[in-house]
Design a protein around this motif. Structure first.
Motif, PDB file in Angstrom:
ATOM      1  N   VAL A   1       0.392  -1.449   0.282  1.00 46.62           N
ATOM      2  CA  VAL A   1       0.334   0.336   0.106  1.00 46.62           C
ATOM      3  C   VAL A   1       0.748   1.179   0.107  1.00 46.62           C
ATOM      4  CG1 VAL A   1      -2.330  -1.030   1.412  1.00 46.62           C
ATOM      5  CG2 VAL A   1      -0.653  -0.120   2.843  1.00 46.62           C
ATOM      6  N   LEU A   2       0.281   2.436  -0.432  1.00 45.97           N
ATOM      7  CA  LEU A   2       0.905   3.741  -0.559  1.00 45.97           C
ATOM      8  C   LEU A   2       0.888   3.519   0.995  1.00 45.97           C
ATOM      9  CD1 LEU A   2       1.616   5.373  -3.435  1.00 45.97           C
ATOM     10  CD2 LEU A   2      -0.301   6.583  -2.274  1.00 45.97           C
ATOM     11  N   ILE A   3       2.043   4.898   1.265  1.00 48.53           N
ATOM     12  CA  ILE A   3       2.393   5.318   2.501  1.00 48.53           C
ATOM     13  C   ILE A   3       1.330   6.723   2.394  1.00 48.53           C
ATOM     14  CG2 ILE A   3       3.819   6.545   4.457  1.00 48.53           C
ATOM     15  CD1 ILE A   3       6.204   4.404   3.025  1.00 48.53           C
TER      16      ILE A   3
ATOM     17  N   GLU B   1      -1.048  15.190   2.401  1.00 54.86           N
ATOM     18  CA  GLU B   1      -1.590  16.095   1.531  1.00 54.86           C
ATOM     19  C   GLU B   1      -3.797  15.457   1.355  1.00 54.86           C
ATOM     20  OE1 GLU B   1       0.450  15.245   1.019  1.00 54.86           O
ATOM     21  OE2 GLU B   1       1.506  16.445  -0.583  1.00 54.86           O
ATOM     22  N   THR B   2      -3.219  14.518   2.049  1.00 53.74           N
ATOM     23  CA  THR B   2      -4.394  13.660   2.107  1.00 53.74           C
ATOM     24  C   THR B   2      -5.476  13.724   2.732  1.00 53.74           C
ATOM     25  OG1 THR B   2      -3.711  11.703   0.298  1.00 53.74           O
ATOM     26  CG2 THR B   2      -5.821  11.323   1.750  1.00 53.74           C
ATOM     27  N   GLU B   3      -5.075  13.693   4.086  1.00 48.46           N
ATOM     28  CA  GLU B   3      -5.763  14.225   5.553  1.00 48.46           C
ATOM     29  C   GLU B   3      -6.488  16.370   4.945  1.00 48.46           C
ATOM     30  OE1 GLU B   3      -2.439  13.292   8.812  1.00 48.46           O
ATOM     31  OE2 GLU B   3      -2.941  15.843   8.451  1.00 48.46           O
TER      32      GLU B   3
ATOM     33  N   ALA C   1     -18.496   6.180  -1.161  1.00 48.00           N
ATOM     34  CA  ALA C   1     -17.635   5.288  -1.184  1.00 48.00           C
ATOM     35  C   ALA C   1     -15.720   5.660  -1.590  1.00 48.00           C
ATOM     36  CB  ALA C   1     -18.373   4.367  -2.739  1.00 48.00           C
ATOM     37  N   ASP C   2     -14.903   4.848  -1.393  1.00 48.74           N
ATOM     38  CA  ASP C   2     -13.589   5.805  -1.406  1.00 48.74           C
ATOM     39  C   ASP C   2     -13.137   4.542  -2.162  1.00 48.74           C
ATOM     40  OD1 ASP C   2     -10.916   6.622  -1.404  1.00 48.74           O
ATOM     41  OD2 ASP C   2     -10.170   4.917   0.301  1.00 48.74           O
ATOM     42  N   ILE C   3     -12.722   5.148  -3.323  1.00 47.50           N
ATOM     43  CA  ILE C   3     -12.186   4.525  -4.794  1.00 47.50           C
ATOM     44  C   ILE C   3     -10.511   3.885  -4.932  1.00 47.50           C
ATOM     45  CG2 ILE C   3     -13.135   3.662  -7.316  1.00 47.50           C
ATOM     46  CD1 ILE C   3     -15.047   3.503  -5.833  1.00 47.50           C
TER      47      ILE C   3
ATOM     48  N   GLY D   1      -6.834   1.578  -0.887  1.00 52.09           N
ATOM     49  CA  GLY D   1      -5.647   1.222  -0.378  1.00 52.09           C
ATOM     50  C   GLY D   1      -4.983   0.974   1.145  1.00 52.09           C
ATOM     51  N   THR D   2      -4.735   1.644   2.163  1.00 53.79           N
ATOM     52  CA  THR D   2      -4.487   1.591   3.843  1.00 53.79           C
ATOM     53  C   THR D   2      -5.511   1.321   3.821  1.00 53.79           C
ATOM     54  OG1 THR D   2      -3.799   3.855   3.640  1.00 53.79           O
ATOM     55  CG2 THR D   2      -2.778   2.603   4.365  1.00 53.79           C
ATOM     56  N   GLY D   3      -6.969   2.151   3.400  1.00 60.55           N
ATOM     57  CA  GLY D   3      -8.133   2.738   3.954  1.00 60.55           C
ATOM     58  C   GLY D   3      -8.498   3.673   4.891  1.00 60.55           C
TER      59      GLY D   3
ATOM     60  N   ASN E   1      -8.694   8.832  -4.259  1.00 55.44           N
ATOM     61  CA  ASN E   1      -7.140   9.319  -4.333  1.00 55.44           C
ATOM     62  C   ASN E   1      -6.306   8.038  -5.148  1.00 55.44           C
ATOM     63  OD1 ASN E   1      -4.325  10.152  -4.490  1.00 55.44           O
ATOM     64  ND2 ASN E   1      -4.765   9.457  -1.848  1.00 55.44           N
ATOM     65  N   PRO E   2      -6.327   8.460  -6.701  1.00 51.38           N
ATOM     66  CA  PRO E   2      -6.073   7.561  -7.523  1.00 51.38           C
ATOM     67  C   PRO E   2      -4.824   7.503  -7.698  1.00 51.38           C
ATOM     68  CG  PRO E   2      -7.706   8.709  -8.636  1.00 51.38           C
ATOM     69  CD  PRO E   2      -7.178   9.264  -7.274  1.00 51.38           C
ATOM     70  N   PRO E   3      -4.092   6.429  -8.496  1.00 49.18           N
ATOM     71  CA  PRO E   3      -2.530   6.165  -8.919  1.00 49.18           C
ATOM     72  C   PRO E   3      -3.134   7.278 -10.356  1.00 49.18           C
ATOM     73  CG  PRO E   3      -3.574   4.093  -9.308  1.00 49.18           C
ATOM     74  CD  PRO E   3      -5.084   4.970  -8.438  1.00 49.18           C
TER      75      PRO E   3
ATOM     76  N   VAL F   1       1.458   0.083  -8.756  1.00 47.41           N
ATOM     77  CA  VAL F   1      -0.557  -1.184  -9.252  1.00 47.41           C
ATOM     78  C   VAL F   1      -1.241   0.855  -7.964  1.00 47.41           C
ATOM     79  CG1 VAL F   1      -0.703  -1.786  -7.235  1.00 47.41           C
ATOM     80  CG2 VAL F   1      -2.292  -1.817  -8.517  1.00 47.41           C
ATOM     81  N   ALA F   2      -0.186   1.040  -7.380  1.00 47.81           N
ATOM     82  CA  ALA F   2      -0.709   2.138  -6.405  1.00 47.81           C
ATOM     83  C   ALA F   2      -0.398   4.393  -7.312  1.00 47.81           C
ATOM     84  CB  ALA F   2      -0.805   2.455  -4.688  1.00 47.81           C
ATOM     85  N   LEU F   3       0.268   3.971  -7.937  1.00 53.66           N
ATOM     86  CA  LEU F   3       0.877   5.328  -8.176  1.00 53.66           C
ATOM     87  C   LEU F   3       0.982   5.639  -9.507  1.00 53.66           C
ATOM     88  CD1 LEU F   3       4.815   4.640  -6.704  1.00 53.66           C
ATOM     89  CD2 LEU F   3       2.909   6.260  -5.780  1.00 53.66           C
TER      90      LEU F   3
HETATM   91  N1  GLN Z   1      -6.328   6.448  -1.200  1.00 52.57           N
HETATM   92  C1  GLN Z   1      -5.178   6.156  -0.580  1.00 52.57           C
HETATM   93  C2  GLN Z   1      -4.589   6.814  -0.019  1.00 52.57           C
HETATM   94  O1  GLN Z   1      -4.848   7.976  -0.092  1.00 52.57           O
HETATM   95  C3  GLN Z   1      -4.510   5.399  -1.972  1.00 52.57           C
HETATM   96  C4  GLN Z   1      -4.247   5.872  -2.288  1.00 52.57           C
HETATM   97  C5  GLN Z   1      -3.769   5.312  -3.414  1.00 52.57           C
HETATM   98  O2  GLN Z   1      -2.595   4.145  -3.276  1.00 52.57           O
HETATM   99  N2  GLN Z   1      -3.693   5.902  -5.141  1.00 52.57           N
HETATM  100  O3  GLN Z   1      -3.136   6.584   0.519  1.00 52.57           O
END
Ligand code: GLN
Length: 283
Positions: free
Chosen positions: A91-93, A97-99, A117-119, A122-124, A187-189, A210-212
């Motif tokens: 998973v992405l760390i 910014e996501t806060e 829904a969150d698409i 990752g970590t959730g 917050n997609p790749p 896959v997350a980036l």
């Molecule tokens: N939604 C997760 C986050 O914001 C994962 C995002 C991602 O893997 N692109 O960290």
């Protein structure tokens, strides 16, 4: 005589990181995260002897960070919105910014029985923080990676939240199950393959591709979701995307070309970079 105090072990850790051209922050974080030695306690108890087991643990962690592995993967957790989350290399760390994305959703969404829904969860982190603030709204989270979902599942359990986790590609599992939402977050790749020069070595080497990455200058997954909004959105539902700092204009233009009645808004993050794009979806 060797000095085994917390203060001098911290100093050694800092030196090791400097010699490896890594940031020194992980030395301070490790002291706090692993041994409860924050800066205040270091001032009070810094001269106390650090037990051997703790010294070994500290240096094992610092040596791994010196080899380029992100600190959060080494210790196995990360902080987000004041809460602790399990992370691993699947998973992405979580990013600061996501806060701000989560904060905006919380500010704008009443807790009155909505579905969100969150698409690409990752970590959730996103649905789990929302779930800690909401009691009436329902939460779904989707990810294409089973290994990422394992992490999200653990975090969901750890925080005692009730996000329903679904495996699949973007909206696919929602569509299959006939789930419609009032709030859609993602917050997609979104990194384009030609942007790797802006990324840190540790991200390139350790964070999951896959997350980036996404095609079409990083816009591919947003566009796919934008096209498919009628399949999952309730009328006048709200959409929140975290975006790359150079993607705002192109994405806004695209949204308006597909949904001309929609008025996308772009918010800057704390560093002044366009970071969140959100809109009420109008057919
Ligand atoms: N939604 C997760 C986050 O914001 C994962 C995002 C991602 O893997 N692109 O960290």
């Amino acid at each position: 005589m060797l000095d085994y105090s917390y203060a001098s072990q911290l100093k050694i850790a800092v030196e090791k990181l400097k010699n490896s051209h890594e940031e020194t922050n992980p030395a301070f974080l490790a002291m706090e995260d692993l041994f409860g030695m924050n800066r205040t306690r270091l001032m009070i108890d810094g001269e106390k002897e650090m037990p051997e087991a703790e010294r070994q643990m500290l240096h094992k962690v610092i040596d791994e960070v010196c080899s380029g592995k992100p600190y959060q993967y080494v210790i196995g957790f990360s902080w987000f919105y004041g809460e602790k989350f399990k992370v691993n290399e699947n998973v992405l760390i979580p990013r600061n910014e996501t806060e701000e994305l989560v904060q905006l959703v919380l500010k704008e969404t009443a807790d009155d029985g909505k579905t969100a829904a969150d698409i690409g969860t990752g970590t959730g982190i996103i649905p789990i923080i929302l779930g800690k603030h909401w009691t009436h709204n329902r939460l779904f989270a989707v990810d294409i990676s089973e290994k990422a979902l394992d992490v999200a599942r653990e975090n969901n359990h750890l925080h005692n939240t009730k996000t329903v986790l679904l495996k699949g590609d973007l909206f696919e599992p929602l569509i299959e199950q006939g789930i419609r939402v009032d709030v859609l977050i993602s917050n997609p790749p979104y990194i384009s393959s030609d942007e790797t020069e802006y990324m840190s070595r540790s991200t390139l080497e350790y964070e999951p591709a896959v997350a980036l990455y996404a095609g079409d200058s990083g816009l591919a997954l947003y566009k796919k979701m934008i096209n498919e909004l009628p399949k999952v959105m309730n009328d006048r539902g709200k959409v929140y995307f975290e975006i790359g700092f150079r993607q705002g204009e192109a994405l806004r233009d695209y949204i308006v070309s597909i949904w001309p009645n929609t008025v996308p808004e772009i918010e800057n993050d704390i560093n002044g970079n366009p970071r969140i794009l959100h809109f009420m979806w109008e057919r």
